[in-house]
Design a protein around this motif. Structure first.
Motif, PDB file in Angstrom:
ATOM      1  N   UNK A  77       0.875  -1.173   0.000  1.00  0.00           N
ATOM      2  CA  UNK A  77       0.000   0.000   0.000  1.00  0.00           C
ATOM      3  C   UNK A  77       0.909   1.218   0.000  1.00  0.00           C
ATOM      4  N   UNK A  78       0.518   2.234  -0.751  1.00  0.00           N
ATOM      5  CA  UNK A  78       1.293   3.464  -0.824  1.00  0.00           C
ATOM      6  C   UNK A  78       0.568   4.562  -0.064  1.00  0.00           C
ATOM      7  N   UNK A  79       1.209   5.076   0.970  1.00  0.00           N
ATOM      8  CA  UNK A  79       0.727   6.270   1.656  1.00  0.00           C
ATOM      9  C   UNK A  79       1.264   7.439   0.840  1.00  0.00           C
ATOM     10  N   UNK A  80       0.454   7.896  -0.103  1.00  0.00           N
ATOM     11  CA  UNK A  80       0.896   8.876  -1.089  1.00  0.00           C
ATOM     12  C   UNK A  80       0.938  10.283  -0.513  1.00  0.00           C
ATOM     13  N   UNK A  81      -0.007  10.615   0.361  1.00  0.00           N
ATOM     14  CA  UNK A  81      -0.054  11.938   0.993  1.00  0.00           C
ATOM     15  C   UNK A  81      -0.659  11.803   2.385  1.00  0.00           C
ATOM     16  N   UNK A  82      -0.104  12.532   3.325  1.00  0.00           N
ATOM     17  CA  UNK A  82      -0.696  12.697   4.656  1.00  0.00           C
ATOM     18  C   UNK A  82      -0.339  14.100   5.105  1.00  0.00           C
ATOM     19  N   UNK A  83      -1.318  14.991   5.054  1.00  0.00           N
ATOM     20  CA  UNK A  83      -1.084  16.383   5.404  1.00  0.00           C
ATOM     21  C   UNK A  83      -2.080  16.834   6.462  1.00  0.00           C
ATOM     22  N   UNK A  84      -1.551  17.513   7.455  1.00  0.00           N
ATOM     23  CA  UNK A  84      -2.353  18.156   8.491  1.00  0.00           C
ATOM     24  C   UNK A  84      -2.072  19.655   8.370  1.00  0.00           C
ATOM     25  N   UNK A  85      -3.122  20.464   8.381  1.00  0.00           N
ATOM     26  CA  UNK A  85      -2.941  21.912   8.279  1.00  0.00           C
ATOM     27  C   UNK A  85      -2.018  22.379   9.412  1.00  0.00           C
ATOM     28  N   UNK A  86      -1.118  23.315   9.136  1.00  0.00           N
ATOM     29  CA  UNK A  86      -0.184  23.787  10.176  1.00  0.00           C
ATOM     30  C   UNK A  86      -0.862  24.204  11.479  1.00  0.00           C
ATOM     31  N   UNK A  87      -2.062  24.770  11.414  1.00  0.00           N
ATOM     32  CA  UNK A  87      -2.770  25.187  12.636  1.00  0.00           C
ATOM     33  C   UNK A  87      -3.177  23.997  13.508  1.00  0.00           C
ATOM     34  N   UNK A  88      -3.207  22.797  12.926  1.00  0.00           N
ATOM     35  CA  UNK A  88      -3.638  21.605  13.664  1.00  0.00           C
ATOM     36  C   UNK A  88      -2.505  20.612  13.895  1.00  0.00           C
ATOM     37  N   UNK A  89      -1.297  20.956  13.483  1.00  0.00           N
ATOM     38  CA  UNK A  89      -0.163  20.053  13.670  1.00  0.00           C
ATOM     39  C   UNK A  89       0.291  20.037  15.122  1.00  0.00           C
ATOM     40  N   UNK A  90       0.984  18.970  15.498  1.00  0.00           N
ATOM     41  CA  UNK A  90       1.537  18.866  16.839  1.00  0.00           C
ATOM     42  C   UNK A  90       0.534  18.426  17.897  1.00  0.00           C
ATOM     43  N   UNK A  91      -0.619  17.933  17.470  1.00  0.00           N
ATOM     44  CA  UNK A  91      -1.667  17.505  18.404  1.00  0.00           C
ATOM     45  C   UNK A  91      -1.913  16.004  18.356  1.00  0.00           C
ATOM     46  N   UNK A  92      -1.072  15.281  17.609  1.00  0.00           N
ATOM     47  CA  UNK A  92      -1.222  13.832  17.530  1.00  0.00           C
ATOM     48  C   UNK A  92      -2.198  13.341  16.480  1.00  0.00           C
ATOM     49  N   UNK A  93      -2.738  14.241  15.672  1.00  0.00           N
ATOM     50  CA  UNK A  93      -3.713  13.830  14.662  1.00  0.00           C
ATOM     51  C   UNK A  93      -3.083  12.930  13.602  1.00  0.00           C
ATOM     52  N   UNK A  94      -1.898  13.281  13.155  1.00  0.00           N
ATOM     53  CA  UNK A  94      -1.216  12.467  12.150  1.00  0.00           C
ATOM     54  C   UNK A  94      -0.962  11.064  12.654  1.00  0.00           C
ATOM     55  N   UNK A  95      -0.569  10.931  13.911  1.00  0.00           N
ATOM     56  CA  UNK A  95      -0.308   9.609  14.482  1.00  0.00           C
ATOM     57  C   UNK A  95      -1.583   8.768  14.540  1.00  0.00           C
ATOM     58  N   UNK A  96      -2.702   9.394  14.856  1.00  0.00           N
ATOM     59  CA  UNK A  96      -3.972   8.664  14.911  1.00  0.00           C
ATOM     60  C   UNK A  96      -4.362   8.180  13.523  1.00  0.00           C
ATOM     61  N   UNK A  97      -4.234   9.059  12.534  1.00  0.00           N
ATOM     62  CA  UNK A  97      -4.571   8.681  11.157  1.00  0.00           C
ATOM     63  C   UNK A  97      -3.610   7.600  10.665  1.00  0.00           C
ATOM     64  N   UNK A  98      -2.323   7.760  10.951  1.00  0.00           N
ATOM     65  CA  UNK A  98      -1.351   6.757  10.525  1.00  0.00           C
ATOM     66  C   UNK A  98      -1.658   5.398  11.144  1.00  0.00           C
ATOM     67  N   UNK A  99      -2.061   5.361  12.399  1.00  0.00           N
ATOM     68  CA  UNK A  99      -2.415   4.084  13.043  1.00  0.00           C
ATOM     69  C   UNK A  99      -3.551   3.394  12.295  1.00  0.00           C
TER      70      UNK A  99
END
Length: 151
Positions: A77-99
């Motif tokens: 599987x290719x994770x082609x893009x994973x972007x969180x808006x800068x205003x919402x970064x650093x809150x663990x959202x990317x880690x939740x989505x990646x999981x």
């Protein structure tokens, strides 16, 4: 939506310009650091292979804060893009989505591949989540997470 408050919702063809703007906002600092910030090139690269069928908006409390693109392949599987808006970064959202994406890869029995701009903070993010660096090019690093390494 689950207990995290994050929902992944379907994207549509007419979402492309909104997604381009989010991608540019999320990548601006990293691209400027390596002298490659060009909004028109970023727009063209994204639109050239935009696939609404593989794209999901990341929503938190009903507000779009990012997006993810996962494309299935025969061997990975290719994770082609994973972007969180800068205003919402650093809150663990990317880690939740990646999981969630890792769970999908595990269920499919496929490894997960991802590329990251060299010198981007995303490199540390993928290494923290057990991805292994498998190749480097002039501007990008490529990572792989195999099913038996997933937690």
């Amino acid at each position: 939506m689950d207990s995290t408050g994050i929902a992944l919702t379907a994207a549509h063809r007419d979402d492309a310009e909104q997604l381009v703007a989010l991608r540019i906002a999320a990548m601006r600092d990293s691209l400027m650091r390596i002298g490659r910030f060009d909004p028109q090139r970023a727009r063209q690269r994204f639109l050239s292979d935009y696939s609404p069928a593989h794209t999901r908006h990341i929503e938190l409390a009903g507000q779009r804060v990012g997006f993810v693109v996962v494309k299935p392949g025969p061997d990975a599987m290719l994770l082609d893009h994973l972007y969180i808006h800068p205003d919402s970064q650093g809150k663990g959202l990317g880690a939740i989505v990646l999981a969630r994406i890792i769970e999908q890869a595990r269920a499919a029995g496929l490894p997960l591949k991802v590329g990251a701009l060299r010198d981007s903070d995303s490199n540390r993010f993928y290494l923290r989540h057990a991805f292994k660096l498998v190749a480097q090019e002039e501007f990008d690093n490529y990572y792989l997470l195999t099913v038996n390494e997933q937690q």
